[in-house]
Design a protein around this motif. Sequence first.
Motif, short mmCIF file in Angstrom:
data_model
loop_
_atom_site.label_atom_id
_atom_site.label_comp_id
_atom_site.label_asym_id
_atom_site.label_seq_id
_atom_site.Cartn_x
_atom_site.Cartn_y
_atom_site.Cartn_z
N ASN A 101 75.59 33.53 9.28
CA ASN A 101 74.84 32.34 9.35
C ASN A 101 75.34 31.21 8.68
OD1 ASN A 101 72.38 33.28 10.67
ND2 ASN A 101 72.30 34.64 9.38
N PRO A 102 74.99 29.97 9.19
CA PRO A 102 75.68 28.82 8.46
C PRO A 102 75.00 28.75 7.00
CG PRO A 102 74.89 28.18 10.49
CD PRO A 102 74.47 29.61 10.45
N LEU A 103 76.12 28.23 6.16
CA LEU A 103 75.40 28.10 4.77
C LEU A 103 74.99 26.76 4.70
CD1 LEU A 103 78.21 29.16 2.19
CD2 LEU A 103 76.07 30.52 3.14
N PHE A 104 73.76 26.63 3.77
CA PHE A 104 73.26 25.18 3.52
C PHE A 104 73.72 24.98 2.20
CE2 PHE A 104 69.11 23.17 2.01
CZ PHE A 104 69.38 21.85 2.59
N THR A 105 74.31 23.53 2.14
CA THR A 105 74.85 23.28 0.72
C THR A 105 74.43 21.61 0.48
OG1 THR A 105 76.99 22.71 1.79
CG2 THR A 105 76.69 24.89 1.00
N PRO A 106 73.24 21.52 0.15
CA PRO A 106 72.78 20.09 -0.18
C PRO A 106 73.26 19.41 -1.07
CG PRO A 106 71.10 21.70 -0.81
CD PRO A 106 72.24 22.34 -0.28
N THR A 107 73.55 18.08 -1.24
CA THR A 107 73.87 17.20 -2.29
C THR A 107 72.81 16.10 -2.56
OG1 THR A 107 75.32 15.95 -1.30
CG2 THR A 107 76.19 18.05 -1.83
N THR A 108 72.91 15.55 -3.73
CA THR A 108 72.42 14.10 -3.65
C THR A 108 73.26 13.28 -2.98
OG1 THR A 108 73.49 13.53 -6.00
CG2 THR A 108 71.16 14.67 -5.89
N LYS A 109 72.54 12.28 -2.52
CA LYS A 109 73.33 11.06 -1.99
C LYS A 109 73.58 9.79 -2.96
CE LYS A 109 73.09 7.47 1.63
NZ LYS A 109 74.48 7.55 2.25
N GLY A 110 74.55 9.28 -3.30
CA GLY A 110 74.77 8.14 -4.33
C GLY A 110 76.21 8.05 -4.38
N VAL A 111 76.59 7.50 -5.41
CA VAL A 111 77.72 7.10 -5.84
C VAL A 111 78.66 8.46 -6.04
CG1 VAL A 111 79.36 5.98 -7.73
CG2 VAL A 111 77.17 4.98 -7.23
N LYS A 112 78.06 9.29 -6.58
CA LYS A 112 78.80 10.52 -6.76
C LYS A 112 77.64 11.57 -6.15
CE LYS A 112 80.85 13.84 -9.91
NZ LYS A 112 81.51 14.23 -11.53
N ASP A 113 78.17 12.60 -5.34
CA ASP A 113 77.37 13.45 -4.55
C ASP A 113 77.13 14.74 -5.60
OD1 ASP A 113 77.06 11.83 -2.33
OD2 ASP A 113 78.46 12.84 -1.32
N ILE A 114 76.01 15.29 -5.83
CA ILE A 114 75.90 16.28 -6.99
C ILE A 114 75.28 17.33 -6.08
CG2 ILE A 114 74.75 17.01 -8.95
CD1 ILE A 114 74.64 13.97 -9.78
N PRO A 115 75.75 18.68 -6.19
CA PRO A 115 75.19 19.52 -5.68
C PRO A 115 73.57 20.10 -6.05
CG PRO A 115 77.49 20.17 -6.23
CD PRO A 115 77.28 18.95 -6.83
N LEU A 116 72.93 20.49 -5.25
CA LEU A 116 71.52 21.04 -5.49
C LEU A 116 71.39 22.44 -5.09
CD1 LEU A 116 69.83 17.86 -3.82
CD2 LEU A 116 70.11 18.16 -6.23
N ASN A 117 70.46 23.03 -5.45
CA ASN A 117 70.18 24.46 -5.38
C ASN A 117 69.44 24.61 -3.94
OD1 ASN A 117 67.93 26.70 -5.36
ND2 ASN A 117 69.65 27.22 -6.76
N SER A 118 70.23 25.38 -3.25
CA SER A 118 70.04 25.65 -1.88
C SER A 118 68.53 25.89 -1.49
CB SER A 118 71.06 26.44 -0.95
OG SER A 118 70.63 26.56 0.35
N GLN A 119 68.03 26.56 -2.31
CA GLN A 119 66.72 27.33 -1.97
C GLN A 119 65.77 26.42 -2.37
OE1 GLN A 119 66.02 30.06 -0.16
NE2 GLN A 119 64.05 29.68 -0.55
N LYS A 120 65.74 25.63 -3.48
CA LYS A 120 65.04 24.66 -3.99
C LYS A 120 64.69 23.59 -2.67
CE LYS A 120 65.23 24.90 -9.10
NZ LYS A 120 65.71 24.06 -10.17
N VAL A 121 65.86 23.16 -2.30
CA VAL A 121 65.92 22.13 -1.26
C VAL A 121 64.90 22.58 0.08
CG1 VAL A 121 66.97 20.59 0.02
CG2 VAL A 121 67.65 20.79 -2.26
N ARG A 122 65.27 23.76 0.67
CA ARG A 122 64.64 24.53 1.60
C ARG A 122 63.25 24.62 1.22
NH1 ARG A 122 67.11 27.54 5.51
NH2 ARG A 122 69.48 27.91 5.03
#
Length: 315
Positions: A172-193
Motif C-alpha cells: 500500500n502506498p506510504l503517506f509521508t507528509p511534510t510542511t510546506k515552506g522554505v524547508k520541508d520538514i517531515p511530519l508524523n504520518s498518523q497525526k496528519v491522517r
Amino acid sequence: MKISDIIALGLWPESKKTTSLKGIDELENLGYNLFYIGKNADLYTCPGDESKVLLVRSDRCSVFDIPLNLEIEGKGVSQTAISNNGAKFAKNLGIRTAILDETVDNLKVSSRCQMMELCKPLEAEVDGELVQFELIFRNYLTGSLFEATQNGNDPYGLNLPKDLKEWSKFENPLFTPTTKGVKDIPLNSQKVRELFPEIISSLENLFKQFTQFAYNNGIIVVDTKLEVFVNSKGEWVLGDEVLTPESSRFISKEDFDAQNYISMDKQILRDFGKAQNWKEQAKDLKSGEKLEVNVPQEIKDKILSGYTTILERLN
C-alpha cells in the motif's frame, strides 16, 4: 478583480510579492493584468468580480527552488496539458481541483493558460505550530526516505523494516507528509491522517487509481506530491499541479523493468544541476536574480521528450 481585492479576501499570502510589470500584450489588452511572476508560471487578475485568476505557464525552469535563466521551448504547453489531464482524472473520482473548466480561447497563449479558482493553502496546528502541508504518497522506497532508513531515522513515524532495499515496492502506498515552506520538514504520518481523515483517504485512493492507470499505459509512478487548498466556500481542493512531472516522479515501464531508474521529469535537470554544483553557486544570488547556467541541448531534448511521452501515454 484587482489584486487589492484578492488580498482583502484573504486569498493571497502577504509573503508572496506582487509585481507592477506588464504582462503579455494580448492578455493585458483583454483586461487580464499580470500581478505575480513565479519560477515557472505567472498569474493574472481577471476582468470582472469573480474570485479567480489566470495562470499562464512559461518555458522557464527551476530546480532545488533555484530560479534559472534556462527555458525549454514547448515545456510550458506540455506541462499545462498534463496538468489538465491530472485535474480531469481527479474530478472523475469526485475530487475538486482549483482548475476551472473555463478556458481562454483563440489566443497565442491559450495552450499555456488555466483559469484557477482563488484559494488559500490548507493550514492546521501541528505540535503547537500553524503549518501548511505537502501531502506525499510513495509506491517505492527511494530518495530521501531510503536515505533516512539507511541512517536509522524514522521521520514520518512509519516503523519501516531496516533491511528494506532501495526500490522496494510497498503493498500500500506510504503517506509521508511534510510542511510546506522554505524547508520541508517531515511530519508524523498518523497525526496528519487524524487531522484530515477524509482528505487523506480520498487522496490515497486517487494515487492508487492513478498508479494503476499509468501502469496500464506504460508509466511507473514512483511518488507524487499533492497540495490542498481551501476555496472561498470553505471546500478543500487540489492545486494546479495534480499528477504532473512537476509534482511526481514518472519512469517509463520499459526503463523500470530494465532497472534503469531515470525519471521522465525534471529529475533529469536536478541530476545535471547536482553534478554542476548549482546549490553552492546559488548561495550568492540576490533576490530576484536567476542562476546563469549552461545546459547542453541533449539534456533539454531529453527533458522535453519525457514530458511529451507522459502526455502521449496518459492522454
